[in-house]
Design an enzyme around this catalytic site. Structure first.
Site, short mmCIF file in Angstrom:
data_model
loop_
_atom_site.label_atom_id
_atom_site.label_comp_id
_atom_site.label_asym_id
_atom_site.label_seq_id
_atom_site.Cartn_x
_atom_site.Cartn_y
_atom_site.Cartn_z
N HIS A 1 53.73 38.84 42.77
CA HIS A 1 53.05 38.91 41.47
C HIS A 1 51.70 39.57 41.73
CE1 HIS A 1 56.01 36.30 39.47
NE2 HIS A 1 56.01 35.58 40.59
N THR A 2 51.65 40.89 41.50
CA THR A 2 50.46 41.64 41.89
C THR A 2 49.22 41.24 41.11
OG1 THR A 2 51.11 43.41 40.35
CG2 THR A 2 51.82 43.64 42.63
N CYS A 3 49.39 40.77 39.88
CA CYS A 3 48.22 40.39 39.08
C CYS A 3 47.48 39.20 39.69
CB CYS A 3 48.63 40.07 37.65
SG CYS A 3 49.26 41.49 36.73
N PHE A 4 48.21 38.39 40.47
CA PHE A 4 47.62 37.18 41.04
C PHE A 4 47.55 37.23 42.56
CE2 PHE A 4 49.96 36.13 37.14
CZ PHE A 4 48.91 35.66 36.35
#
Length: 271
Positions: free
Chosen positions: A237-240
């Site tokens: 999960h690249t956003c996190f």
């Protein structure tokens, strides 16, 4: 045409930034030496996005014979690919009928570089420039060189220490057994990776293959245990900055699944 001795690296106001990157002895150089320095810097920038063009322009400048017009067969036009079609743009009035010769080749190169770095992106660059100065514009900005700003925005391309990253990683869903087995295997695999593979790993987990300028001593990642289905691939999960692992049965299985996920997947990322 803008001054040959102070070409800007982006429309509207970027020439001041370019001036900041000049060496201290720049003002002591002769006009011809200043011109050579500016062209060299611009060619270095263009080589990052259009290496074949930069190589060709360097060859044109380095050519020592007088038959430039016959050998290179160039006119004062720039060209680019637009979805498979080659589009030409005049660099001067009636550029299609102005041949590049030994006498005017430096002007041609400078105009071409200016078009690539400035004129061709003016419409797209202007909104970015306004937004950038709206958010970041202050007197403090003048304290930074262009390279410093690029480092802050783009991150560092240097290798990083996996052991330092381990100290700032948060574990989610790991019991003591999973932390010792899967968790331990993961750090072993990361430590054994080549620099190229670590860049792929960072891109897979964060969306960028560059470490933020705060470096791995402050950069935080989440490592989550997703369940017992060992035949599934890791999930990022690249956003996190989060990587999810499964309860793999061996280090080799973890390595194989992780490498496959890193090299064969495609998603949102930053270039």
């Amino acid at each position: 045409m803008k001054s040959a001795y102070a070409p800007c690296y982006g429309p509207s106001g970027a020439s001041a930034v370019a001036a900041e990157s000049q060496p201290p002895v720049y003002g002591l150089l002769s006009p011809s030496a200043q011109l050579r320095y500016q062209i060299s810097e611009m060619l270095t920038d263009v080589a990052q996005i259009r290496p074949h063009l930069a190589r060709g322009l360097r060859q044109l400048l380095q050519y020592r014979e007088d038959d430039v017009e016959d050998v290179f067969c160039l006119t004062f036009e720039a060209s680019y690919d637009a979805y498979g079609d080659v589009v030409t743009v005049p660099l001067v009035a009636n550029g299609a009928n102005v041949a590049v010769t030994s006498a005017n080749r430096v002007e041609y190169v400078l105009r071409y570089l200016q078009w690539v770095l400035s004129d061709s992106i003016a419409r797209q660059f202007e909104p970015f420039r306004r937004g950038f100065y709206y958010v970041c514009g202050s007197n403090a900005l003048s304290l930074f060189k262009p390279e410093d700003i690029e480092l802050m925005v783009h991150g560092s391309g240097e290798d990083w220490d996996s052991d330092a990253l381990r100290k700032t990683t948060n574990f989610v869903g790991f019991d003591s057994d999973a932390a010792q087995t899967v968790g331990g295997w993961f750090w072993d695999v990361l430590r054994e990776m080549t620099q190229r593979d670590r860049k792929l790993f960072l891109a897979f987990v964060t969306g960028s293959d560059r470490m933020p300028t705060v470096a791995s001593t402050q950069f935080s990642m989440k490592l989550a245990m997703l369940g017992s289905e060992h035949n599934r691939f890791p999930i990022a999960h690249t956003c996190f900055n989060q990587l999810g692992l499964w309860m793999y049965r061996s280090k080799d299985e973890l390595r194989q699944k992780l490498m496959m996920a890193m090299t064969e997947s495609e998603g949102f990322g930053l270039k």
